[in-house]
Write an enzyme that holds these catalytic residues in place. Structure first.
Site, mmCIF file in Angstrom:
data_model
loop_
_atom_site.group_PDB
_atom_site.id
_atom_site.type_symbol
_atom_site.label_atom_id
_atom_site.label_comp_id
_atom_site.label_asym_id
_atom_site.label_seq_id
_atom_site.Cartn_x
_atom_site.Cartn_y
_atom_site.Cartn_z
ATOM 1 N N CYS A 347 0.791 -1.228 0.000
ATOM 2 C CA CYS A 347 0.000 0.000 0.000
ATOM 3 C C CYS A 347 0.829 1.287 0.000
ATOM 4 O O CYS A 347 0.469 2.235 -0.719
ATOM 5 C CB CYS A 347 -1.009 -0.002 1.143
ATOM 6 S SG CYS A 347 -0.454 -0.673 2.701
ATOM 7 N N ARG A 376 7.447 -11.160 5.216
ATOM 8 C CA ARG A 376 7.109 -10.915 6.621
ATOM 9 C C ARG A 376 7.852 -11.913 7.496
ATOM 10 O O ARG A 376 7.881 -13.106 7.196
ATOM 11 C CB ARG A 376 5.595 -11.026 6.836
ATOM 12 C CG ARG A 376 4.827 -10.000 6.021
ATOM 13 C CD ARG A 376 3.331 -10.150 6.128
ATOM 14 N NE ARG A 376 2.664 -9.187 5.269
ATOM 15 C CZ ARG A 376 1.350 -9.122 5.090
ATOM 16 N NH1 ARG A 376 0.563 -9.985 5.719
ATOM 17 N NH2 ARG A 376 0.829 -8.217 4.289
ATOM 18 N N GLN A 394 0.823 -11.087 -2.947
ATOM 19 C CA GLN A 394 -0.530 -10.625 -2.662
ATOM 20 C C GLN A 394 -1.172 -10.050 -3.923
ATOM 21 O O GLN A 394 -0.528 -9.307 -4.660
ATOM 22 C CB GLN A 394 -0.517 -9.554 -1.568
ATOM 23 C CG GLN A 394 -0.138 -10.077 -0.194
ATOM 24 C CD GLN A 394 -0.348 -9.023 0.868
ATOM 25 O OE1 GLN A 394 0.088 -7.895 0.723
ATOM 26 N NE2 GLN A 394 -1.027 -9.389 1.944
ATOM 27 N N ASP A 396 -2.942 -7.447 -4.534
ATOM 28 C CA ASP A 396 -3.236 -6.252 -3.754
ATOM 29 C C ASP A 396 -3.862 -5.176 -4.631
ATOM 30 O O ASP A 396 -3.311 -4.833 -5.683
ATOM 31 C CB ASP A 396 -1.945 -5.709 -3.147
ATOM 32 C CG ASP A 396 -2.049 -5.539 -1.650
ATOM 33 O OD1 ASP A 396 -3.173 -5.631 -1.135
ATOM 34 O OD2 ASP A 396 -1.014 -5.310 -1.004
ATOM 35 N N HIS A 398 -5.556 -1.204 -4.307
ATOM 36 C CA HIS A 398 -5.854 -0.026 -3.499
ATOM 37 C C HIS A 398 -6.661 0.928 -4.351
ATOM 38 O O HIS A 398 -6.269 1.274 -5.467
ATOM 39 C CB HIS A 398 -4.575 0.604 -2.965
ATOM 40 C CG HIS A 398 -3.846 -0.315 -2.046
ATOM 41 N ND1 HIS A 398 -2.797 -1.118 -2.467
ATOM 42 C CD2 HIS A 398 -4.061 -0.623 -0.746
ATOM 43 C CE1 HIS A 398 -2.382 -1.859 -1.449
ATOM 44 N NE2 HIS A 398 -3.133 -1.580 -0.401
ATOM 45 N N LYS A 481 -12.456 -3.344 8.743
ATOM 46 C CA LYS A 481 -12.489 -4.146 7.524
ATOM 47 C C LYS A 481 -13.640 -5.141 7.552
ATOM 48 O O LYS A 481 -14.131 -5.537 8.610
ATOM 49 C CB LYS A 481 -11.176 -4.899 7.323
ATOM 50 C CG LYS A 481 -10.924 -5.998 8.353
ATOM 51 C CD LYS A 481 -9.600 -6.719 8.102
ATOM 52 C CE LYS A 481 -9.350 -7.790 9.165
ATOM 53 N NZ LYS A 481 -8.060 -8.485 8.968
ATOM 54 N N HIS A 527 -8.480 -0.715 0.836
ATOM 55 C CA HIS A 527 -7.558 -1.833 0.616
ATOM 56 C C HIS A 527 -8.408 -3.064 0.284
ATOM 57 O O HIS A 527 -9.335 -3.398 1.021
ATOM 58 C CB HIS A 527 -6.740 -2.135 1.873
ATOM 59 C CG HIS A 527 -5.959 -0.980 2.406
ATOM 60 N ND1 HIS A 527 -4.586 -0.945 2.411
ATOM 61 C CD2 HIS A 527 -6.352 0.185 2.980
ATOM 62 C CE1 HIS A 527 -4.170 0.183 2.957
ATOM 63 N NE2 HIS A 527 -5.223 0.884 3.318
#
Length: 661
Positions: A347, A376, A394, A396, A398, A481, A527
């Site tokens: 992000c 991670r 991911q 991902d 946004h 979320k 997100h």
């Protein structure tokens, strides 16, 4: 005022009700309420009732352990999904034989029908009563600091008063006690015989490798013996579907020691499945107005300082590297200067793309999408195949919107997520709404914005018609979320897609767009991740299908098996035609007998086998054989090819002749 009986059995002798919800709070069945209180019974088969049953069984486990091993020190014993655990400090690790003895002792305690009796105590009283329990004393010192306590410790201490639960025998004697917030079932006989101990593991106290290692005993508890057996059957089925086992048997992926724990490599068969998963997702993204971006794997630490990750997520990040070279006056090069980090999130990078030039309201919603690799530092003990890794990709997205567009875009995102998951073969969903925990410093930003964001998500979730389950305290540090919870083929629940509202990062990155009034405005950020990670989604699909993927995802979609070698060329021609149409087809020209070839490809879970002998060659036909052993015979080649390509384009799960009829 109503005073419920001390043991609760007089009111609910059938064990159907184990606790009360009084003004929204869970209370023991032995409680006092007034006429003005709102009181609801909590049944043993409800989510709260099962949690209370399992927590109570954990207490029985701890009491049994201290009967068998009086010197054992108590850690914590919370309920968890489908069961419970309790941690102990013991001189020698538990053995399977120990579990048998402990289980016998638990059965005795259940038969004794000890009552769970709650007492409020002061901090000093608790310390005096638990003076021989060092871990309990530490928890007392953490009272009110839930953010610092061990996972699961909230069942013992919180921000309010301290309580101890006594296990009281029929003659009124206290047989055992534990620091606990409760509630509990009225007495141990309510636990019945629908429980079992499942395994032993090691666990560091409060999850830190700097602390003592304890012994953890896991168990499961259900209202009845039949429900326990059903659960055990599900476990057996889950073991057959374990993606780690299937990954090895089907040659899909591995975790080489030379690379490191939590870092997977995908073999050719696993790689093509992953490719198809990603390819279809990319098609869906482009068709739905998403724009593709790409960002690097590392960045200067300042970026994560701006985003807040270094303040709030540093423990989950790999330590920094110093990569910028500095040349001194004498021309010597040293690696000093900026600290760089492997990215744990995409992000912040997308925020920089948004900020790279002026933006107009006409560009919004702006949907930026990336299959971005992130890293991670998960603790070794938490790693689990592909479902918990250190390196992942991911999907991902946004999305940057105006305030007026938030609700519509959330609805669009949720519809997109649910339809796409259905296309992959997942159809049974409910939603979870994760919110902030008041007073927890983990959550940043204005409370008013949090409330607004939470209520907007709630409205969108409820409008979907799916069940909505609260998850207090489960939000990300920057916003609430919705998560889509999907049930797989054997009824297990997996957290899938997440949709998060974020008013904070646009503020931290000073993101702006020009509105129709010519003024600068702050966008709202959404997100959205459909898979969570490609690796985890791969594992979920592998277990959902038990390796028997739909034709479109199968690494080998068609294998041609001749009845005898002389029919190999005939089938090879069909295979060649299929390949020109993009079908992953092979012909088995090995020296194995036909029946052995069929067994081999059935074991490898190939969805479609084509078989041909003299009659097929003479008639220009072919026979299908399916995973379950059923067949379709004498199908003209053109029709067979059409059925195969049709099943692929329709993303059909083909296991039997009826599926392709």
């Amino acid at each position: 005022m109503t005073d419920f009986p001390a043991d609760g059995f007089a009111l609910f002798p059938d064990r159907s009700v184990v606790a009360l919800r009084v003004n929204g709070e869970l209370k023991d069945l032995a409680t006092t309420v007034t006429a003005d209180d709102q009181v609801e019974p909590v049944t043993i088969d409800s989510a709260d009732g099962l949690s209370i049953l399992r927590h109570s069984t954990a207490h029985v486990l701890a009491q049994a352990v201290q009967r068998v091993k009086p010197q054992a020190n108590l850690g914590i014993g919370p309920p968890v999904t489908d069961g419970f655990y309790y941690d102990f400090q013991v001189d020698e690790p538990f053995t399977p034989d120990d579990l048998k003895v402990i289980k016998k002792e638990m059965e005795r305690i259940v038969r004794e029908n000890q009552r769970f009796v709650r007492r409020v105590v002061t901090d000093d009283e608790a310390r005096a009563e638990l003076a021989d329990e060092p871990f309990k004393l530490e928890l007392i010192g953490l009272k009110g600091g839930s953010a610092e306590a061990a996972e699961g410790a909230s069942v013992e201490v919180g921000a309010g008063e301290l309580t101890i639960y006594d296990n009281v025998t029929r003659d009124g004697e206290t047989a055992w006690k534990d620091l606990c917030r409760g509630p509990h079932v009225p007495g141990t006989r309510v636990i019945g015989n629908g429980w079992d101990l499942t395994r032993i593991a090691g666990a560091y106290w409060r999850g830190s490798e700097k602390n003592p290692q304890l012994q953890r005993i896991y168990g499961t508890a259900w209202p009845t013996k039949d429900e326990l057996r059903a659960y055990q059957h599900r476990l057996e089925e889950a073991a057959k579907r374990d993606h780690r086992k299937l990954g090895k048997e089907l040659d899909l992926f591995s975790f080489p020691d030379e690379i490191g724990p939590g870092l997977a490599v995908f073999h050719p068969k696993g790689g093509i499945i992953r490719y198809e998963i990603e390819r279809y997702m990319r098609e869906r993204l482009l068709a739905s107005g998403y724009e593709v971006v790409n960002t690097p794997h590392i960045t200067k630490g300042d970026l994560f300082m701006t985003s807040g990750h270094l303040q709030w997520y540093a423990d989950g990040m790999y330590p920094p590297m110093v990569l910028d070279e500095v040349v001194d006056a004498d021309g010597h090069v040293s690696r000093e200067g900026q600290e760089y980090y492997l990215k744990p999130m995409n992000c912040p990078f997308h925020n920089l793309i948004f900020r790279s030039r002026g933006r107009s309201y006409r560009e919004l919603p702006l949907r930026l999408s990336e299959f971005g690799s992130v890293y991670r530092y998960e603790k070794s003990g938490t790693l689990s195949g592909l479902t918990r890794v250190r390196g992942m990709t991911q999907d991902d997205t946004h999305i940057y919107v105006t305030a007026d567009q938030v609700k519509g875009e959330l609805t669009h995102s949720l519809d997109f997520v649910l339809q796409t998951l259905r296309d992959y073969g997942l159809n049974d969903f409910y939603l979870e709404l994760s919110t902030k925990e008041d007073g927890n410093p983990k959550f940043i930003g204005d409370d008013t914005l949090w409330t607004e964001a939470t209520e907007t998500l709630r409205e969108v979730a409820e409008a979907s018609g799916l069940d909505l389950v609260p998850d207090p305290g489960g939000a990300a540090f920057y916003g609430p979320k919705i998560s889509v919870q999907a049930r797989d083929a054997i009824g297990r629940t997996w957290q899938m897609s997440t949709i998060q509202l974020d008013f904070n990062q646009p503020e931290r990155f000073e993101l702006e767009y020009t509105g129709p009034d010519g003024e600068k405005h702050r966008p709202v950020m959404i997100h959205r991740a459909l898979f969570g990670s490609v690796e985890r989604f791969f594992a979920i699909l592998l277990e959902h299908y038990a390796g028997a993927f739909p034709v479109w995802l199968a690494p080998v979609q068609v294998v041609a098996v001749p009845v005898a070698a002389e029919y190999g060329d005939y089938l090879q021609g069909i295979v060649t035609d299929l390949k020109t149409r993009g079908v992953r087809a092979e012909a088995d020209h090995s020296d194995d007998r036909m029946q052995k070839k069929i067994r081999t490809h059935t074991t490898q879970k190939v969805p479609l086998m084509l078989i041909a002998g003299e009659q097929d060659r003479a008639g220009g036909t072919v026979s299908f054989r399916f995973r379950d052993g059923t067949q379709l015979n004498g199908i003209p080649v053109d029709e067979a090819v059409a059925r195969i390509t049709g099943a692929i384009s329709a993303r059909t799960l083909v296991n039997t002749a009826e599926d392709l009829a």
